[in-house]
Design a protein around this motif. Structure first.
Motif, PDB file in Angstrom:
ATOM      1  N   LEU A   4      47.470  36.024  55.932  1.00 16.58           N
ATOM      2  CA  LEU A   4      46.659  35.176  55.071  1.00 16.58           C
ATOM      3  C   LEU A   4      45.866  34.273  56.011  1.00 16.58           C
ATOM      4  O   LEU A   4      46.432  33.389  56.665  1.00 16.58           O
ATOM      5  CB  LEU A   4      47.533  34.343  54.136  1.00 16.58           C
ATOM      6  CG  LEU A   4      46.802  33.322  53.269  1.00 16.58           C
ATOM      7  CD1 LEU A   4      45.810  34.011  52.332  1.00 16.58           C
ATOM      8  CD2 LEU A   4      47.793  32.502  52.461  1.00 16.58           C
ATOM      9  N   TRP A  27      41.961  33.119  52.607  1.00 16.88           N
ATOM     10  CA  TRP A  27      42.377  32.231  51.516  1.00 16.88           C
ATOM     11  C   TRP A  27      41.273  32.051  50.480  1.00 16.88           C
ATOM     12  O   TRP A  27      41.546  31.961  49.283  1.00 16.88           O
ATOM     13  CB  TRP A  27      42.833  30.873  52.052  1.00 16.88           C
ATOM     14  CG  TRP A  27      43.143  29.927  50.942  1.00 16.88           C
ATOM     15  CD1 TRP A  27      42.396  28.860  50.544  1.00 16.88           C
ATOM     16  CD2 TRP A  27      44.258  29.984  50.036  1.00 16.88           C
ATOM     17  NE1 TRP A  27      42.979  28.244  49.453  1.00 16.88           N
ATOM     18  CE2 TRP A  27      44.128  28.931  49.127  1.00 16.88           C
ATOM     19  CE3 TRP A  27      45.350  30.852  49.916  1.00 16.88           C
ATOM     20  CZ2 TRP A  27      45.040  28.686  48.112  1.00 16.88           C
ATOM     21  CZ3 TRP A  27      46.264  30.612  48.900  1.00 16.88           C
ATOM     22  CH2 TRP A  27      46.104  29.546  48.014  1.00 16.88           C
ATOM     23  N   VAL A  30      41.566  34.168  47.438  1.00 13.82           N
ATOM     24  CA  VAL A  30      42.746  34.089  46.563  1.00 13.82           C
ATOM     25  C   VAL A  30      43.027  32.694  46.028  1.00 13.82           C
ATOM     26  O   VAL A  30      43.815  32.543  45.098  1.00 13.82           O
ATOM     27  CB  VAL A  30      44.024  34.618  47.255  1.00 13.82           C
ATOM     28  CG1 VAL A  30      43.909  36.105  47.547  1.00 13.82           C
ATOM     29  CG2 VAL A  30      44.349  33.845  48.504  1.00 13.82           C
ATOM     30  N   GLY A  31      42.399  31.669  46.614  1.00 13.80           N
ATOM     31  CA  GLY A  31      42.696  30.307  46.179  1.00 13.80           C
ATOM     32  C   GLY A  31      41.517  29.375  46.362  1.00 13.80           C
ATOM     33  O   GLY A  31      40.498  29.739  46.947  1.00 13.80           O
ATOM     34  N   GLN A  39      50.211  24.437  48.931  1.00 13.10           N
ATOM     35  CA  GLN A  39      49.884  25.533  48.015  1.00 13.10           C
ATOM     36  C   GLN A  39      49.644  26.830  48.785  1.00 13.10           C
ATOM     37  O   GLN A  39      50.080  27.901  48.355  1.00 13.10           O
ATOM     38  CB  GLN A  39      48.649  25.179  47.183  1.00 13.10           C
ATOM     39  CG  GLN A  39      48.300  26.236  46.154  1.00 13.10           C
ATOM     40  CD  GLN A  39      47.089  25.854  45.313  1.00 13.10           C
ATOM     41  OE1 GLN A  39      46.577  24.745  45.395  1.00 13.10           O
ATOM     42  NE2 GLN A  39      46.630  26.785  44.514  1.00 13.10           N
ATOM     43  N   ILE A  40      48.985  26.740  49.913  1.00 11.30           N
ATOM     44  CA  ILE A  40      48.741  27.920  50.743  1.00 11.30           C
ATOM     45  C   ILE A  40      50.067  28.483  51.254  1.00 11.30           C
ATOM     46  O   ILE A  40      50.304  29.689  51.218  1.00 11.30           O
ATOM     47  CB  ILE A  40      47.786  27.568  51.906  1.00 11.30           C
ATOM     48  CG1 ILE A  40      46.420  27.169  51.337  1.00 11.30           C
ATOM     49  CG2 ILE A  40      47.673  28.726  52.898  1.00 11.30           C
ATOM     50  CD1 ILE A  40      45.492  26.521  52.338  1.00 11.30           C
ATOM     51  N   THR A  42      53.036  28.107  49.894  1.00 10.82           N
ATOM     52  CA  THR A  42      53.776  28.669  48.764  1.00 10.82           C
ATOM     53  C   THR A  42      53.247  30.058  48.414  1.00 10.82           C
ATOM     54  O   THR A  42      54.028  30.999  48.200  1.00 10.82           O
ATOM     55  CB  THR A  42      53.700  27.735  47.543  1.00 10.82           C
ATOM     56  OG1 THR A  42      54.270  26.472  47.906  1.00 10.82           O
ATOM     57  CG2 THR A  42      54.428  28.313  46.348  1.00 10.82           C
ATOM     58  N   HIS A  43      51.937  30.190  48.368  1.00  9.62           N
ATOM     59  CA  HIS A  43      51.332  31.492  48.071  1.00  9.62           C
ATOM     60  C   HIS A  43      51.746  32.524  49.124  1.00  9.62           C
ATOM     61  O   HIS A  43      52.129  33.643  48.785  1.00  9.62           O
ATOM     62  CB  HIS A  43      49.807  31.370  48.010  1.00  9.62           C
ATOM     63  CG  HIS A  43      49.127  32.666  47.727  1.00  9.62           C
ATOM     64  ND1 HIS A  43      48.920  33.135  46.451  1.00  9.62           N
ATOM     65  CD2 HIS A  43      48.632  33.618  48.568  1.00  9.62           C
ATOM     66  CE1 HIS A  43      48.322  34.311  46.511  1.00  9.62           C
ATOM     67  NE2 HIS A  43      48.132  34.625  47.787  1.00  9.62           N
ATOM     68  N   ALA A  44      51.659  32.141  50.385  1.00  3.94           N
ATOM     69  CA  ALA A  44      52.032  33.062  51.462  1.00  3.94           C
ATOM     70  C   ALA A  44      53.496  33.477  51.344  1.00  3.94           C
ATOM     71  O   ALA A  44      53.822  34.666  51.452  1.00  3.94           O
ATOM     72  CB  ALA A  44      51.760  32.423  52.823  1.00  3.94           C
ATOM     73  N   ASP A  46      55.447  33.427  48.659  1.00  4.44           N
ATOM     74  CA  ASP A  46      55.671  34.207  47.434  1.00  4.44           C
ATOM     75  C   ASP A  46      55.131  35.628  47.529  1.00  4.44           C
ATOM     76  O   ASP A  46      55.591  36.513  46.817  1.00  4.44           O
ATOM     77  CB  ASP A  46      55.037  33.503  46.233  1.00  4.44           C
ATOM     78  CG  ASP A  46      55.749  32.209  45.865  1.00  4.44           C
ATOM     79  OD1 ASP A  46      56.850  31.932  46.402  1.00  4.44           O
ATOM     80  OD2 ASP A  46      55.188  31.448  45.038  1.00  4.44           O
ATOM     81  N   HIS A  47      54.141  35.841  48.402  1.00  2.75           N
ATOM     82  CA  HIS A  47      53.519  37.157  48.523  1.00  2.75           C
ATOM     83  C   HIS A  47      53.837  37.857  49.848  1.00  2.75           C
ATOM     84  O   HIS A  47      53.238  38.893  50.160  1.00  2.75           O
ATOM     85  CB  HIS A  47      52.004  37.034  48.330  1.00  2.75           C
ATOM     86  CG  HIS A  47      51.626  36.635  46.940  1.00  2.75           C
ATOM     87  ND1 HIS A  47      51.543  35.329  46.530  1.00  2.75           N
ATOM     88  CD2 HIS A  47      51.359  37.387  45.856  1.00  2.75           C
ATOM     89  CE1 HIS A  47      51.227  35.279  45.261  1.00  2.75           C
ATOM     90  NE2 HIS A  47      51.099  36.518  44.818  1.00  2.75           N
TER      91      HIS A  47
END
Length: 121
Positions: A4, A27, A30-31, A39-40, A42-44, A46-47
Motif C-alpha cells: 500500500l 492510497w 482506496v482512501g 486509518q491507513i 487499519t486498512h493495510a 485489515d487487507h
C-alpha cells in the motif's frame, strides 16, 4: 505480498512496482487523501498489505500501539521517486520478503536496511 503506497510517495510507484512483479496500490485509489495515518494502518492491516512510506509516523504508531501489524517499509532518503531509489527498494523487498510477510518495520536508506520484528518493544 502486496504494498500500500502511502500518499507521501508518488502514484508512479504502483506502475514501477508492477513492472517488476510487485503488486501495489496507491492510497489515493482506496482512501481519502487526507486520511489520518491510523486509518491507513487499519486498512493495510485489515487487507494484508505492507505500508510503503516515506513518513516516520508509521514507525511511531507501531511503537506506540505495540501492534503486530501491518508491516511497514519506510524509506529514509531525500529523493523518493522510483528512478532515484527503485532498485534499492526492489532489493530490500527481495531480501526482506519473509520478515515483511510475518510482521516487521523495515527502514532503508542508501547506507543500510534495518529490520525490527513486530510488535516493537
Amino acid at each position: 505480498m502486496k504494498l500500500l503506497v502511502d500518499m507521501n510517495l508518488s502514484p508512479l510507484w504502483v506502475a514501477f512496482l508492477a513492472a517488476h512483479g510487485v503488486d501495489a496500490v496507491h492510497w489515493s485509489s482506496v482512501g481519502a487523501p487526507n486520511a489520518p495515518d491510523v486509518q491507513i494502518m487499519t486498512h493495510a492491516r485489515d487487507h494484508g498489505l505492507v505500508v510503503f512510506t516515506h513518513d516516520l509516523d508509521f514507525g511511531v504508531l507501531l511503537a506506540l500501539t505495540r501492534s503486530a501489524g501491518p508491516s511497514v517499509l519506510q524509506v529514509r532518503t531525500q529523493a523518493v521517486m522510483p528512478e532515484d531509489i527503485g532498485d534499492l527498494v526492489l532489493r530490500v523487498l527481495s531480501t526482506f520478503t519473509g520478515a515483511l510477510s510475518k510482521g516487521a518495520l523495515v527502514t532503508v536508506d542508501h547506507a543500510a536496511a534495518r529490520v525490527r520484528v513486530l510488535p516493537l518493544r
